[in-house]
Design a protein around this motif. Structure first.
Motif, PDB file in Angstrom:
ATOM      1  N   PHE A  46       0.839  -1.203   0.000  1.00  0.00           N
ATOM      2  CA  PHE A  46       0.000   0.000   0.000  1.00  0.00           C
ATOM      3  C   PHE A  46       0.862   1.236   0.000  1.00  0.00           C
ATOM      4  CE2 PHE A  46      -3.549  -2.428   0.405  1.00  0.00           C
ATOM      5  CZ  PHE A  46      -3.673  -3.107   1.602  1.00  0.00           C
ATOM      6  N   TYR A  47       0.407   2.239  -0.770  1.00  0.00           N
ATOM      7  CA  TYR A  47       1.143   3.497  -0.811  1.00  0.00           C
ATOM      8  C   TYR A  47       0.549   4.427   0.224  1.00  0.00           C
ATOM      9  CZ  TYR A  47       3.163   7.773  -2.659  1.00  0.00           C
ATOM     10  OH  TYR A  47       3.842   8.935  -2.802  1.00  0.00           O
ATOM     11  N   LEU A  85       1.281  -5.478   3.503  1.00  0.00           N
ATOM     12  CA  LEU A  85       0.441  -6.389   4.292  1.00  0.00           C
ATOM     13  C   LEU A  85      -0.102  -7.384   3.283  1.00  0.00           C
ATOM     14  CD1 LEU A  85      -1.428  -3.777   6.446  1.00  0.00           C
ATOM     15  CD2 LEU A  85      -0.138  -5.656   7.374  1.00  0.00           C
ATOM     16  N   PRO A  86       0.713  -8.359   2.868  1.00  0.00           N
ATOM     17  CA  PRO A  86       0.362  -9.091   1.663  1.00  0.00           C
ATOM     18  C   PRO A  86      -0.806 -10.058   1.773  1.00  0.00           C
ATOM     19  CG  PRO A  86       2.338  -9.982   2.642  1.00  0.00           C
ATOM     20  CD  PRO A  86       2.020  -8.774   3.422  1.00  0.00           C
ATOM     21  N   LEU A  87      -1.151 -10.471   2.979  1.00  0.00           N
ATOM     22  CA  LEU A  87      -2.192 -11.477   3.094  1.00  0.00           C
ATOM     23  C   LEU A  87      -3.507 -10.817   3.476  1.00  0.00           C
ATOM     24  CD1 LEU A  87      -2.565 -14.568   3.047  1.00  0.00           C
ATOM     25  CD2 LEU A  87      -2.214 -14.554   5.484  1.00  0.00           C
ATOM     26  N   PHE A  88      -4.556 -11.091   2.686  1.00  0.00           N
ATOM     27  CA  PHE A  88      -5.858 -10.485   2.932  1.00  0.00           C
ATOM     28  C   PHE A  88      -6.863 -11.611   3.090  1.00  0.00           C
ATOM     29  CE2 PHE A  88      -9.003  -7.497   3.224  1.00  0.00           C
ATOM     30  CZ  PHE A  88      -9.878  -7.385   2.157  1.00  0.00           C
ATOM     31  N   CYS A  89      -7.503 -11.692   4.255  1.00  0.00           N
ATOM     32  CA  CYS A  89      -8.462 -12.770   4.516  1.00  0.00           C
ATOM     33  C   CYS A  89      -9.839 -12.153   4.623  1.00  0.00           C
ATOM     34  CB  CYS A  89      -8.136 -13.457   5.835  1.00  0.00           C
ATOM     35  SG  CYS A  89      -6.423 -13.865   5.996  1.00  0.00           S
ATOM     36  N   THR A  90     -10.816 -12.722   3.962  1.00  0.00           N
ATOM     37  CA  THR A  90     -12.148 -12.131   3.977  1.00  0.00           C
ATOM     38  C   THR A  90     -13.193 -13.168   4.313  1.00  0.00           C
ATOM     39  OG1 THR A  90     -12.482 -12.613   1.641  1.00  0.00           O
ATOM     40  CG2 THR A  90     -11.577 -10.475   2.178  1.00  0.00           C
ATOM     41  N   THR A  95      -7.598   3.953  -3.223  1.00  0.00           N
ATOM     42  CA  THR A  95      -6.969   4.823  -2.219  1.00  0.00           C
ATOM     43  C   THR A  95      -5.469   4.596  -2.104  1.00  0.00           C
ATOM     44  OG1 THR A  95      -8.995   4.367  -1.027  1.00  0.00           O
ATOM     45  CG2 THR A  95      -7.377   5.717   0.095  1.00  0.00           C
ATOM     46  N   PHE A  96      -5.045   3.341  -2.194  1.00  0.00           N
ATOM     47  CA  PHE A  96      -3.646   3.059  -1.908  1.00  0.00           C
ATOM     48  C   PHE A  96      -2.871   2.533  -3.090  1.00  0.00           C
ATOM     49  CE2 PHE A  96      -4.305   4.021   2.358  1.00  0.00           C
ATOM     50  CZ  PHE A  96      -5.428   3.387   2.830  1.00  0.00           C
ATOM     51  N   ASP A  97      -3.488   2.550  -4.292  1.00  0.00           N
ATOM     52  CA  ASP A  97      -2.768   2.154  -5.494  1.00  0.00           C
ATOM     53  C   ASP A  97      -2.133   0.775  -5.362  1.00  0.00           C
ATOM     54  OD1 ASP A  97       0.044   3.269  -7.450  1.00  0.00           O
ATOM     55  OD2 ASP A  97      -1.860   2.434  -8.066  1.00  0.00           O
TER      56      ASP A  97
END
Lengths: 354, 185
Positions: free
Chosen positions: A86-87, A188-193, A210-212
């Protein structure tokens, strides 16, 4: 950026210039090899597929992490995705992010929903930080997101219920990679949903705007499923795994699914015999894992004459958790969270388009 | 041990023989049909096998095999292992330009990347070319057939000034050994 330097070094012009000084065969080889880009072996962004891991130790994570927050993470099935860094993501601005995200979701939901009446559109978003999951200095703290909404036809005073939750985490990420990121980026490479797909899509598009960053689906391939099976079986002495279940899909016509359930004590004995003589050493190598799975497959073959290696491993589950090939994970016991998350963070980092 | 020998029989006039070895026996049929249809100037005979060694009964009637192609489906571990065990039944003379590896589903997301790495290492250690093919579309099959025909014609000696050994030094698979190969001063 360092990455740009390494791509400048890779060659076509250099190879031609070298032809005068080095032998013809060597420059031909460098021309041929330069086109192999299976793994970008840049100097700082090289990510290796790990061949050995540390054995998981049972750790009472509630000492580091708030038990309520731990309860939010365990015993639920999460769908995994990977996300690029995230930028300008600030952990201090989570409140403003919550407001922005809820406004975004409300506006998106209102588009094209002119006809549906009675749908409660009040969404409230909660961003929170789960402190204590990060293992090294370079790991960013885990961010937990919840979307609450009133149910349709709810009475006026009813509290809002959680309709969607998700979390972004990085546990023991590759240090070289994290150090090579420029300062404005947070990884924060891992995204759990968990929740309706429509909300997941909205959250992802808000993050992308928002964070490109870029999101992508993270599957767990058969090697990582085998790692998980072995790591969980290895935990049997400390916590009873109760069963080891593996599901294979065989490419027959029609496709056949094989569910292979192993008694935990037998699985543990097989795993123990696979561990090399120096069991005092902490690390588990990929050879032991493949040997363990081969042992299970050859036992199956001896009884049923079906060679499971012709198919693909789809799902494994134990009492400690379950994991599916399509990227679903469920962690049932809080004691081994760091190990599992570390493995999943590695998968996410490897899957990212660098 | 019944090794398959490359030079024990006489070649046919304007003929090339290719052997497709595949454990699953799905892709080889489509590929064989396409190869035969594509080539107009040379007589191409395609022989299919599940694994080596080839049956003894056909030993006399079998022509000289110019190119042996191992088809490996990366989606199953068994495919790779069967190809590895079949390699033992080839005479070493084949590894000078008369063997080729064809891999399918290399782009498939569910395939663990380690499998492709091990196939590459195998092909690199034997100095053989490694081709990736797309077996689900007709275009992919046609492209694969086209590439195999190019290698086959050289291996059968039908291309002047080119031999299988020469071509294999150019097309052989290499595995970049991490960082030290990239040192350009």
């Amino acid at each position: 950026m360092e990455e740009r330097n390494s791509t400048e070094k890779t060659p076509c012009n250099n190879a031609l210039a070298q032809r005068r000084s080095k032998s013809y065969r060597q420059s031909m080889r460098s021309c041929v090899e330069a086109t192999h880009l299976a793994y970008t072996s840049g100097l700082l962004t090289a990510l290796r597929i790990p061949r050995s891991r540390k054995a998981p130790k049972s750790r009472d994570i509630t000492k580091q992490v708030d038990p309520d927050q731990v309860a939010l993470l365990v015993k639920k099935e999460w769908q995994l995705s990977y996300v690029t860094p995230f930028y300008q993501f600030r952990h201090t601005q989570l409140k403003s992010y919550s407001k922005q995200l809820s406004a975004f979701i409300v506006s998106e939901k209102q588009q094209g929903l002119a006809i549906e009446v009675g749908q409660e559109l009040g969404f409230k978003v909660n961003f929170s930080v789960v402190l204590g999951l990060a293992e090294t200095d370079k790991d960013a703290e885990t961010v937990f997101i919840q979307i609450l909404s009133k149910q349709a036809f709810a009475a006026k005073d009813d509290a809002q219920k959680v309709v969607w939750s998700g979390w972004l985490t990085c546990v023991n990420g590759d240090l070289d990679y994290l150090r090579s990121l420029p300062l404005e980026f947070v990884s924060l490479p891992l995204f759990c949903t968990r929740g309706p797909e429509s909300l997941t899509v909205l959250v992802k598009s808000w993050f992308e705007k928002t964070f490109d960053c870029c999101f992508g689906p993270l599957g767990i391939n058969s090697t990582n499923l085998q790692w998980l099976a072995s790591l969980w079986t290895g935990c049997h002495p400390t916590i009873n795994i109760q069963y080891l279940k593996l599901v294979w899909t065989l490419p027959t016509l029609p496709p056949m699914d094989v569910t292979y359930t192993v008694h935990p004590q037998d699985a543990w004995e097989l795993w123990d015999s696979m561990r090399q003589v120096d069991t005092t050493e902490d690390s588990i190598s990929i050879d032991e894992v493949t040997g363990f799975i081969k042992g299970l497959q050859s036992h199956f073959f001896r009884h049923f004459r079906i060679d499971l290696s012709a198919g693909s491993l789809m799902q494994i589950s134990t009492a400690l958790g379950s994991s599916h090939h399509s990227g679903k994970i469920k962690i049932a016991s809080p004691n081994y969270i760091p190990t599992i998350l570390q493995l999943l963070t590695e998968c996410a980092l490897l899957k990212m388009p660098i | 041990m019944s090794l398959l020998k490359p030079f024990s029989k006489l070649p046919g006039l304007n003929t090339a023989n290719i052997l497709l070895v595949e454990n699953e026996e799905q892709f080889q049929q489509k590929l064989a049909d396409t190869v035969v249809l594509q080539e107009k100037n040379v007589n191409v005979n395609v022989r299919l096998a599940r694994s080596l060694p080839l049956p003894m009964e056909n030993e006399e009637s079998r022509p000289r095999i110019d190119l042996v192609v191992f088809i490996i489906h990366l989606t199953s571990e068994l495919s790779f292992q069967s190809a590895e065990t079949s390699l033992k039944y080839l005479d070493p003379g084949y590894f000078q330009g008369k063997v080729c590896f064809l891999v399918t589903s290399a782009r498939n997301v569910s395939v663990p990347p380690e499998r492709l790495v091990s196939v590459r290492k195998l092909a690199a250690s034997l100095h053989c070319p490694l081709l990736c093919a797309e077996d689900q579309t007709t275009e992919g099959v046609t492209t694969a057939a086209h590439r195999l025909l190019a290698i086959l014609k050289v291996a059968a000696g039908l291309v002047p000034m080119a031999t299988g050994l020469y071509l294999s030094t150019l097309t052989r698979c290499t595995v970049p050994s991490d960082i030290d190969q990239q040192n350009f001063e």
